[in-house]
Enzyme design. Structure first.
Site, mmCIF file in Angstrom:
data_model
loop_
_atom_site.group_PDB
_atom_site.id
_atom_site.type_symbol
_atom_site.label_atom_id
_atom_site.label_comp_id
_atom_site.label_asym_id
_atom_site.label_seq_id
_atom_site.Cartn_x
_atom_site.Cartn_y
_atom_site.Cartn_z
ATOM 1 N N SER A 132 139.430 19.548 38.680
ATOM 2 C CA SER A 132 140.142 20.258 39.100
ATOM 3 C C SER A 132 140.273 20.316 40.209
ATOM 4 C CB SER A 132 140.550 21.246 38.268
ATOM 5 O OG SER A 132 139.666 22.255 38.913
ATOM 6 N N LYS A 205 138.547 27.369 41.476
ATOM 7 C CA LYS A 205 140.134 27.190 41.758
ATOM 8 C C LYS A 205 140.218 27.790 43.934
ATOM 9 C CE LYS A 205 141.250 25.980 37.912
ATOM 10 N NZ LYS A 205 141.425 24.682 37.781
#
Length: 308
Positions: A132, A205
Site C-alpha cells: 500500500s 500510511k
C-alpha cells in the site's frame, strides 16, 4: 720592660696562672689541670651497653636518634605503607575470568535491557506487510519508527509517513503460532523490540490532513482546505483519487486523515468513512514518524527525523 717568667724544672717557662685557676703542673696526664682525673670518669663498664643503644642505622650525623625513626616513626610508617601497597597490589592483580555459563547470561540480559530501552524511548522496527506504500516502502521492508519524536512534542503533520495502531477492524485477525516454544520466544523478542510486534496490528500510511482541516478528492485532484496537494510520492500509474471520489470530509480535532502512496492498492481512510472517526485515525494511535528503511540493505533509505 722585660718580664722574667719562672722556669720549670725542665728549663721551659711556665704559663702564667689565671686568677682562681691553679697553674698547670708537670704531672701525669690523669692528674693534670683543673679537670677530674681520668680515673674519676665513668668507667666503660658502667656505660650504657651497646645492645641498649640506638642502632647506627637509626642515628643521625651527630650520633643522636633521628627524629621520627623510633617506634611509630617514619621508618615504621614507611614499612606499613609498603606492606599496604603490597596487599593492594595483590588484591588488584589479574582476576580469574568468570565461567562462560555466567558471562553469557549476563551479556544477554544487558543486551535485552538495552534493546528494551531503545524500543521504548528511541526507535522501534516494523515490517511492511503489503504494497500500500509502494514505491516509497516495499513489501518486507523493515522501517525504523522514531518514538522519541512524540516524547519531545512532535505531532503528525501533512505529508509525513507514520505508523499507527489499527483504530478498529482495518486489518483481518492475525494468525496465532501454535508452537508454544516459538510463540514464547517471539513474544519476548517482540516485547524488547528485536523483532516487529507479535500481533502486528499496526499500519503505515501517509498523513494527508490533520484535525480541523477539510479533505476532498475529485477526478484526479486531491485538495486540503481547497488547495491542491502535489503528490510526487504516488506509485507510478496512480493518481491522487485512483477512481474513488470523496468529500469534503472535515477531519475531527485530535485525528489525522491517512492514505497510502499506492492509492489503487490501499485500504486507507477513504475505505473506512463509515467507521469510528469517519475514517480518520486518532493521534493517540500514532506510534511515530517513519524515519528510515533499515532493512534490507538494498532498500536503505533515510526520510529524516520526522519522516519528511
Amino acid at each position: 720592660m722585660a718580664v722574667n717568667l719562672p722556669e720549670t724544672p725542665g728549663g721551659a717557662p711556665s704559663e702564667p696562672a689565671e686568677p682562681g685557676v691553679p697553674a698547670a703542673r708537670d704531672t701525669p696526664y690523669g692528674q693534670r689541670g683543673p679537670y677530674a682525673p681520668y680515673t674519676q670518669q665513668v668507667p666503660y663498664t658502667q656505660q650504657v651497653p651497646y645492645t641498649q643503644q640506638v642502632p647506627y642505622a637509626r642515628q643521625g650525623t651527630d650520633g643522636r636518634q633521628a627524629q621520627g625513626d623510633g617506634p611509630g616513626g617514619r621508618a615504621e610508617a614507611r614499612g606499613r605503607a609498603g606492606g599496604s601497597r603490597g596487599r593492594k597490589a595483590r588484591r588488584s592483580g589479574p582476576r580469574r575470568p568468570r565461567p562462560w555459563w555466567i558471562e553469557l547470561p549476563a551479556m544477554a540480559a544487558v543486551g535485552l535491557v538495552v534493546a528494551l530501552l531503545i524500543k521504548t524511548c528511541l526507535f522501534q522496527v516494523f515490517t511492511i506487510p503489503s504494497g500500500s506504500m509502494e514505491n516509497t516502502l516495499r513489501v518486507g521492508d523493515r522501517v525504523g519508527v522514531n518514538k522519541l519524536a512524540p516524547l519531545t512534542g512532535w505531532t503528525p503533520q501533512q505529508g509525513q509517513p507514520v505508523v499507527f495502531k489499527d483504530p478498529g477492524n482495518w486489518l483481518p485477525p492475525q494468525p496465532v503460532d501454535s508452537n508454544p516454544i516459538t510463540n514464547a520466544v517471539s513474544s519476548v523478542l517482540s516485547f524488547v523490540g528485536l523483532v516487529p510486534p507479535k500481533d502486528d496490528n499496526y499500519l503505515v500510511k501517509r498523513v494527508i490532513a490533520t484535525g480541523g482541516q477539510t479533505v476532498r478528492c475529485v477526478g484526479t485532484t486531491l485538495t486540503v482546505d481547497g488547495k491542491r496537494v502535489d503528490e510526487p510520492y504516488l506509485h507510478p500509474g496512480d493518481d491522487s483519487c485512483a477512481g474513488m471520489d470523496f468529500g469534503p470530509v472535515n477531519v475531527p480535532s485530535g485525528y489525522v486523515w491517512v492514505e497510502g502512496d499506492h492509492r489503487s492498492d490501499s485500504a486507507d481512510s477513504r475505505w473506512h468513512r463509515q467507521g469510528p472517526g469517519g475514517g480518520a485515525v486518532p493521534v493517540g494511535n500514532v506510534v511515530g514518524p517513519v524515519s528510515a528503511v533499515v532493512w534490507p540493505v538494498s532498500h536503505l533509505d533515510w526520510f529524516g527525523w520526522t519522516g519528511r
